[in-house]
Design a protein around this motif. Structure first.
Motif, PDB file in Angstrom:
ATOM      1  N   ASN A   1      39.696  45.803  58.855  1.00 54.78           N
ATOM      2  CA  ASN A   1      39.197  47.223  59.111  1.00 54.78           C
ATOM      3  C   ASN A   1      37.955  47.520  58.595  1.00 54.78           C
ATOM      4  OD1 ASN A   1      41.453  47.329  60.850  1.00 54.78           O
ATOM      5  ND2 ASN A   1      42.598  48.201  59.222  1.00 54.78           N
ATOM      6  N   ASN A   2      37.724  46.765  58.039  1.00 55.32           N
ATOM      7  CA  ASN A   2      36.325  47.145  57.263  1.00 55.32           C
ATOM      8  C   ASN A   2      36.173  47.760  56.313  1.00 55.32           C
ATOM      9  OD1 ASN A   2      33.563  46.610  57.627  1.00 55.32           O
ATOM     10  ND2 ASN A   2      32.925  48.537  58.323  1.00 55.32           N
ATOM     11  N   GLU A   3      37.513  48.062  55.480  1.00 53.24           N
ATOM     12  CA  GLU A   3      37.835  49.058  54.472  1.00 53.24           C
ATOM     13  C   GLU A   3      37.235  47.996  53.044  1.00 53.24           C
ATOM     14  OE1 GLU A   3      40.743  51.916  56.610  1.00 53.24           O
ATOM     15  OE2 GLU A   3      41.731  50.204  55.934  1.00 53.24           O
ATOM     16  N   VAL A   4      37.537  48.709  52.105  1.00 54.28           N
ATOM     17  CA  VAL A   4      36.964  48.488  50.755  1.00 54.28           C
ATOM     18  C   VAL A   4      38.348  47.699  50.522  1.00 54.28           C
ATOM     19  CG1 VAL A   4      36.095  47.764  48.636  1.00 54.28           C
ATOM     20  CG2 VAL A   4      34.352  48.391  50.538  1.00 54.28           C
ATOM     21  N   ILE A   5      39.122  46.586  49.838  1.00 50.15           N
ATOM     22  CA  ILE A   5      40.122  46.857  49.030  1.00 50.15           C
ATOM     23  C   ILE A   5      39.960  46.539  47.988  1.00 50.15           C
ATOM     24  CG2 ILE A   5      41.557  46.582  51.019  1.00 50.15           C
ATOM     25  CD1 ILE A   5      41.311  43.551  50.595  1.00 50.15           C
ATOM     26  N   GLY A   6      38.312  46.225  46.972  1.00 50.08           N
ATOM     27  CA  GLY A   6      38.229  45.297  46.049  1.00 50.08           C
ATOM     28  C   GLY A   6      37.035  44.803  45.811  1.00 50.08           C
ATOM     29  N   VAL A   7      37.038  43.927  44.416  1.00 51.04           N
ATOM     30  CA  VAL A   7      36.031  43.004  43.938  1.00 51.04           C
ATOM     31  C   VAL A   7      36.439  42.047  44.197  1.00 51.04           C
ATOM     32  CG1 VAL A   7      34.073  44.921  43.966  1.00 51.04           C
ATOM     33  CG2 VAL A   7      36.119  44.343  41.906  1.00 51.04           C
ATOM     34  N   ALA A   8      35.279  40.674  43.870  1.00 51.22           N
ATOM     35  CA  ALA A   8      35.623  39.495  43.646  1.00 51.22           C
ATOM     36  C   ALA A   8      34.763  39.197  42.091  1.00 51.22           C
ATOM     37  CB  ALA A   8      35.359  38.035  44.719  1.00 51.22           C
ATOM     38  N   THR A   9      35.375  38.482  41.194  1.00 48.51           N
ATOM     39  CA  THR A   9      34.412  38.040  40.098  1.00 48.51           C
ATOM     40  C   THR A   9      33.819  36.679  40.581  1.00 48.51           C
ATOM     41  OG1 THR A   9      36.429  36.711  39.012  1.00 48.51           O
ATOM     42  CG2 THR A   9      36.045  38.802  38.525  1.00 48.51           C
ATOM     43  N   SER A  10      32.912  36.656  39.461  1.00 46.92           N
ATOM     44  CA  SER A  10      32.190  35.082  40.745  1.00 46.92           C
ATOM     45  C   SER A  10      32.286  33.409  40.561  1.00 46.92           C
ATOM     46  CB  SER A  10      30.313  35.258  39.508  1.00 46.92           C
ATOM     47  OG  SER A  10      29.759  36.390  39.057  1.00 46.92           O
TER      48      SER A  10
END
Length: 430
Positions: free
Chosen positions: A160-169
């Protein structure tokens, strides 16, 4: 899961990421991010609620990527940790004297008067890196999970084009983007709210601002480069704060200087040069080195030695360039959004205040409004309203015309800024 920008694009399937889940994940362990984390846990403990908070910090340890010649206003620290003196916060050099210099090559003109809004009464000369280390200790006492050495590389989106988190490198990639022998996939860190506290031009913050067009209706951000050295000297004047303009940069370049004397025989000295200069041959580093040859500065540094140095980008857009601050699944705090008072060269207390306000609104939405168990992604628009009506924006509005006035040269900028800040209090009708 939709992934945004990455420094090395590859179409290879690198495998699934391991996942970690928190209620709130904060990207960046600077003053804004740590203030957010601390106040969230304070509110949770005061009300006997459970709230998991994670802070990602790209540096090997908290404070290692912090660079600032800092005269610190403790107004927001007083709110966040009222007993900071008893807890031995590293605020050891109160400001004792304020001076403003306009330099020529061999001499200076010292301003006989500083407007109230430009003085540093009640402020402290500090190492911001040391303050962040201390704040991280306070956060860990409250059971905040601080993951140092983990760089967030991209935001994670749902369908839905919503932010659900982040990914580490990902680590161990070869130059062509393919996995090497020591390859390890980054971790997906998911949360109900993502707080972006990366500082000036944070990569994920810029991705999100562009992805959701958060600058629509606002001015583009402008930038400067700040150069700083720490000198150890035989003697100094503890508590002396000097800001200055003029030589050696040309009059059509926006630049300023600072010299701060600590109580342990150190001098923080630096220059901030706007990156909108027109001469492609101007070298900000060399202008800073020339500045140190001014007779008054040279005398201060006599028989001393430079023990550390660095440079960083600074926001200079001010009031006009603060973007929309919320998006589906998260919000932006501190210098990631551009909260810097350019003429006072200050933003740390704004960063901390935005963190406090972010924590309050996140807590209200997740706990008081019973969204903690919901799978719905929320946009906390009340945070934006609180910021826009806060003393932060009042401060920035008062000095909104200072930086633009220097586009017509130093003398016009000084005259206009003195009139605006000193007499009109920022109430000019333009």
């Amino acid at each position: 899961m939709h992934c945004q920008r990455w420094f090395c694009q590859t179409h290879l399937d690198l495998g699934e990421r391991e996942e970690m889940e928190f209620d709130v994940v904060i990207v960046g362990a600077g003053p804004a991010g740590l203030s957010t984390a601390i106040h969230l846990k304070q509110l949770a403990q005061q009300n006997n609620n459970e709230l998991s908070v994670c802070v990602l910090e790209k540096g090997a340890e908290v404070g290692s990527h912090i660079l600032s010649g800092n005269v610190f206003n403790p107004v927001s620290l007083n709110k966040l940790i009222p007993d900071w003196k008893e807890r031995n916060a590293p605020l050891n050099t109160p400001v004792s004297k304020d001076e403003f210099w306009y330099l020529s090559q061999k001499s200076k003109i010292k301003s006989p008067y500083l407007p109230k809004d430009m003085r540093n009464d009640g402020n402290y000369i500090i190492s911001l890196g040391e303050l962040c280390q201390w704040l991280s200790e306070q956060a860990e006492e409250l059971e905040v999970d601080i993951l140092a050495g983990f760089s967030a590389s991209e935001p994670l989106f749902n369908d839905n084009n919503e932010v659900i988190g982040v990914a580490t490198s990902d680590v161990g990639l070869l130059k062509d983007g393919t996995p090497g022998a020591n390859f390890e996939r980054g971790t997906a860190i998911k949360a109900k709210q993502v707080v972006l506290a990366e500082g000036c031009r944070g990569s994920i913050s810029e991705d999100i601002i562009n992805h959701y067009n958060l600058r629509d209706g606002y001015e583009e951000q402008t930038y400067g480069i700040g150069l700083k050295e720490v000198w150890e000297v035989p003697s100094n004047e503890p508590g002396l704060v000097i800001h200055g303009l003029g030589w050696p940069v040309p009059r059509d370049v926006y630049a300023g200087y600072f010299v701060y004397h600590t109580n342990d025989n150190k001098i923080f000295i630096g220059a901030v040069i706007g990156l909108d200069y027109k001469n492609p041959y101007l070298n900000p580093y060399m202008e800073f080195q020339k500045f140190k040859t001014h007779p008054d500065i040279k005398n201060m540094l006599k028989d001393g030695s430079c023990i550390s140095y660095g440079a960083r980008a600074l926001n200079e857009g001010g009031y006009q360039s603060v973007p929309k601050l919320t998006f589906p699944g998260g919000l932006i705090v501190g210098c990631s959004a551009g909260f810097v008072n350019v003429p006072k060269v200050k933003g740390t207390h704004y960063a901390m205040e935005t963190g406090i306000l972010a924590a309050k609104n996140i807590y209200d939405e997740l706990i008081n409004n019973n969204k903690i168990e919901s799978n719905d992604i929320i946009e906390i628009k009340s945070y934006e309203n609180d910021i826009r009506s806060s003393w932060i924006m009042d401060d920035l509005y008062k000095v909104r015309n200072v930086k633009p006035s220097f586009n017509k040269g130093h003398l016009f900028g000084l005259f206009h800024s003195g009139l605006s800040v000193g007499l009109l209090g920022g109430k000019e009708p333009w």
